[in-house]
Design a protein around this motif. Structure first.
Motif, mmCIF file in Angstrom:
data_model
loop_
_atom_site.group_PDB
_atom_site.id
_atom_site.type_symbol
_atom_site.label_atom_id
_atom_site.label_comp_id
_atom_site.label_asym_id
_atom_site.label_seq_id
_atom_site.Cartn_x
_atom_site.Cartn_y
_atom_site.Cartn_z
ATOM 1 N N GLY A 1 0.650 4.877 9.699
ATOM 2 C CA GLY A 1 1.213 5.145 8.191
ATOM 3 C C GLY A 1 2.435 4.502 8.377
ATOM 4 O O GLY A 1 3.321 4.461 7.541
ATOM 5 N N VAL A 2 2.511 3.638 9.388
ATOM 6 C CA VAL A 2 3.900 2.743 9.232
ATOM 7 C C VAL A 2 3.760 1.112 8.651
ATOM 8 O O VAL A 2 4.315 0.902 9.361
ATOM 9 N N GLU B 1 3.298 -1.930 7.286
ATOM 10 C CA GLU B 1 3.332 -2.247 6.318
ATOM 11 C C GLU B 1 2.312 -3.035 5.317
ATOM 12 O O GLU B 1 1.687 -3.161 4.199
ATOM 13 N N PHE C 1 -3.577 5.028 2.924
ATOM 14 C CA PHE C 1 -2.220 4.606 3.431
ATOM 15 C C PHE C 1 -1.429 3.717 1.828
ATOM 16 O O PHE C 1 -2.397 3.540 1.757
ATOM 17 N N HIS C 2 -0.085 3.634 2.708
ATOM 18 C CA HIS C 2 1.121 2.622 1.492
ATOM 19 C C HIS C 2 0.364 0.883 1.984
ATOM 20 O O HIS C 2 0.383 -0.220 1.601
ATOM 21 N N THR C 3 -0.531 1.146 3.397
ATOM 22 C CA THR C 3 -0.694 -0.504 3.923
ATOM 23 C C THR C 3 -1.300 -1.596 3.285
ATOM 24 O O THR C 3 -2.836 -0.961 2.171
ATOM 25 N N TYR D 1 7.603 -1.900 2.008
ATOM 26 C CA TYR D 1 8.693 -0.970 3.491
ATOM 27 C C TYR D 1 7.980 0.671 1.850
ATOM 28 O O TYR D 1 8.624 1.551 3.019
ATOM 29 N N ARG E 1 6.390 3.554 1.992
ATOM 30 C CA ARG E 1 5.657 4.298 3.051
ATOM 31 C C ARG E 1 5.646 5.993 2.492
ATOM 32 O O ARG E 1 6.842 6.498 2.363
ATOM 33 N N GLU E 2 4.840 6.751 2.990
ATOM 34 C CA GLU E 2 4.591 7.874 2.993
ATOM 35 C C GLU E 2 5.090 8.780 4.232
ATOM 36 O O GLU E 2 4.238 8.655 4.802
ATOM 37 N N VAL F 1 3.533 9.579 8.975
ATOM 38 C CA VAL F 1 4.470 8.930 9.486
ATOM 39 C C VAL F 1 3.767 9.876 11.162
ATOM 40 O O VAL F 1 3.990 10.492 11.374
#
Ligand code: SF4
Ligand code: FE2
Length: 627
Positions: free
Chosen positions: A319-320, A322, A342-344, A383, A386-387, A391
């Motif tokens: 989850g980290v 980017e 995810f935000h990826t 960045y 990110r949620e 994480v």
């Protein structure tokens, strides 16, 4: 004690699997279940769809396809096609890099970092160098390299680097490779409906096609990558998912071709961009590698390694991340869909690795640096998305000492050569240690992960047992990264070694497992074995050095295994090649090739049994040498 056990690695995986379940994301182990049991015909290599009268499957009741091809012909044709695909992959990768070398210029994005290596290759290929501009020499060298793919006559140039005995074997057996493309095309032609049906000749073409890889494409890839980006030297870095940082912009570079990742790594160091990351609340930009791209950038820049092949989904599951940007080979098509949970941001860069759902930014050497900066900025902008609730970074990571191409190994050996200058630059000290029995031999552990077995486990067990038995290990690819994650790429790992190997490590100041690079760098291992054999005054097939691929999975691996066997070195496999539906093919790959090259496969899916086989093989080589 100071080692990450497989159980710990598996606990990390389980933690990330929970993260996947929380967002309803599917991972490879779900798909393994869905695909089980595997198709028996595919597993045995006896399904043919080389023409549209088929597909034909071989059974007791139907022992021949419609054209009359039997199990042996079908399994051998499928096998040869794998070798052709593997040779194509490594070689096409090399060809791209040769084009970059051809267009390198002092003002451009790509420059020459290792002039010495370029000059020595120019000398080997008789390119004039006296008083010439280095970039003119580079262009001539690149042109000759590019001709290796399609020259109308002659054989691969690098073949002359092999031992004289090896060259003779290849010539006498009719497996000296011509142009790289020619061997691949011949393999495809031979396997077309209605051509070769005799398994032995398909296996022979497999050897020839693979030499065009190991002593052609792959070797070109390694040489030119060193010329452009520098020959690796020893560096300390870190590895495993713990290298992802909670408070930094994380960018993962994944794949195999460093032309792309080199630029991304450079761009991430630009002050303007690191400052920009700070304005977004991050402490900085954290570039990490995955798969062989990780090996490439770790060896040249000390960039940290997030993990190996079967960790590609795990990286996103933290989850980290980017951004994950990929180049070519070994990239799961599952990744864009996973990234969406995810935000990826998932970015593809090569026109030959397009994946639905990815953001495609076609990377061009002429605009590379600007593109890399744009990509890094995109990651920084991501960045803020990110949620926090998603994480989950497993803290596991280990220090690793990497960067042992043959040049570096020689440097270490020179350090212990106390006598004459004429002994410098040789493998004599290593040979003496082997002759004295302080070292029993060396094993090259290479290859991928494969969920057919307990991932990473075989690698780990085999490495530990070999070290205890005074066997020096050289490693590349995802195998090298298991050693990284475990903490075995360390000077401290000498405590896991037998007394002899420990003494050698202390004397030469090396870790007991030497990280030689990416899969394409198995060509370095061929040169290492050749160098040892030449300084010993014997052929490569005589020295107590073997290859081992505990968890191989790709067609590239099939091609590699073939060129290692062609070089005269036995290959110990922990996964069975897909030819078991043909008794003749099983015989050909384990015994038949011995009559051609002096080497073959030894297959055992139990890692502890495989170690016993390796030790017995090494001792047999020693006995034959009278040591
Ligand atoms: Fe069947 Fe022969 Fe066609 Fe293969 S080539 S699909 S075995 S008929
Ligand atoms: Fe690889």
């Amino acid at each position: 004690e100071n080692i990450t056990t497989i159980e710990q690695m598996e606990a990390d995986n389980a933690m990330l699997k929970q993260n996947a379940c929380a967002v309803c994301a599917e991972t490879y182990d779900d798909r393994v279940k869905a695909q089980s049991p595997h198709c028996k015909f595919g597993e045995g290599g006896i399904c043919c769809k080389n023409c549209s009268m088929g597909p034909c499957r071989i059974t007791a009741k139907a022992p021949r396809g419609i054209c009359g091809a039997d199990a042996h012909a079908i399994a051998a044709r499928n096998y040869l096609r794998s070798v052709a695909a593997g040779t194509s992959s490594h070689s096409d990768h090399a060809r791209e890099i040769l084009h970059v070398l051809r267009n390198a210029s002092p003002e451009g994005n790509y420059k020459i970092r290792d002039e010495q290596k370029l000059l020595s290759l120019a000398k080997e290929w008789e390119v004039p160098t006296e008083g010439r501009d280095i970039y003119d020499i580079a262009r001539d060298v690149a042109d000759i390299g590019l001709m290796e793919f399609g020259k109308p006559e002659g054989t691969q140039r690098f073949v002359s680097r092999a031992t004289p005995e090896r060259q003779k074997v290849w010539a006498e057996q009719g497996i000296l490779p011509r142009a790289i493309d020619r061997e691949v095309v011949t393999a495809m032609h031979m396997t077309h409906m209605g051509n070769t049906a005799d398994a032995e000749f398909l296996v022979r073409q497999g050897l020839r096609t693979s030499i065009a890889n190991g002593w052609g494409g792959s070797m070109l890839g390694t040489e030119v990558t060193d010329i452009l980006f520098g020959t690796p030297t020893v560096r300390t870095t870190e590895g495993n998912l713990g290298v992802l940082e909670k408070d930094m912009v994380n960018i993962v570079v994944h794949g195999h071709d460093p032309v792309f990742s080199e630029m991304v790594v450079t761009a991430a160091e630009v002050k303007e961009l690191t400052d920009y990351a700070k304005t977004k609340g991050a402490k900085g930009i954290n570039i990490v590698g995955l798969c062989c791209t990780a090996n490439e950038v770790a060896m040249r820049h000390g960039v940290r390694m997030a993990g190996n092949f079967l960790q590609q989904e795990n990286a996103i599951l933290t989850g980290v991340v980017e951004m994950m940007c990929v180049d070519i080979q070994c990239i799961f098509p599952a990744l864009p869909q996973l990234a969406e949970c995810f935000h990826t941001k998932f970015v593809t860069s090569s026109p030959i690795a397009r994946i639905p759902g990815a953001t495609h930014i076609e990377f061009k050497p002429e605009t590379a640096f600007q593109q890399a900066k744009d990509i890094v900025k995109m990651a920084v902008d991501n960045y803020q998305n990110r949620e926090a609730s998603k994480v989950c970074i497993p803290p596991s990571k280990k220090n690793a000492v990497v960067g042992y191409p043959t040049e570096q190994i020689i440097k270490h050996l020179d350090g212990v050569t106390n006598s004459h200058v004429d002994e410098l630059g040789s493998y004599k000290p290593a040979i003496d240690a082997i002759k004295a029995g302080v070292l029993r031999g060396a094993v090259a552990i290479v290859g991928c992960n494969n969920p057919r077995v307990r991932p990473d486990y075989s690698h780990f067990e085999i490495m530990k047992e070999l070290l205890q038995n005074d066997i020096l290990i050289v490693a590349t690819g995802c195998a090298a990264q298991v050693a990284t994650k475990a903490g075995l790429l360390n000077y401290d790992a000498k405590y896991y070694c037998g007394a002899g190997l420990r003494r050698v490590c202390e004397l030469v100041h090396i870790p007991p497992i030497l990280h030689m690079g990416a899969c394409v760098d198995i060509s370095r291992m061929m040169l290492l074995a050749t160098g040892i054999a030449k300084d010993w005054g014997v052929d490569t097939t005589q020295i107590p050095v073997v290859g081992c691929a505990p968890e191989w999975m790709s067609e590239k691996a099939v091609s590699i295994a073939n060129y290692v066997v062609s070089t005269g070195l036995d290959v110990y496999l922990g996964i069975e090649p897909q030819v078991s539906g043909s008794a003749q093919m099983m015989e050909l790959i384990t015994e038949g090739t011995r009559k051609i090259t002096g080497a073959g496969y030894i297959i055992n899916t139990d890692p502890h049994e495989l170690v016993k086989n390796i030790l017995a093989g090494i001792e047999a080589k020693r006995t034959a040498l009278g040591i």
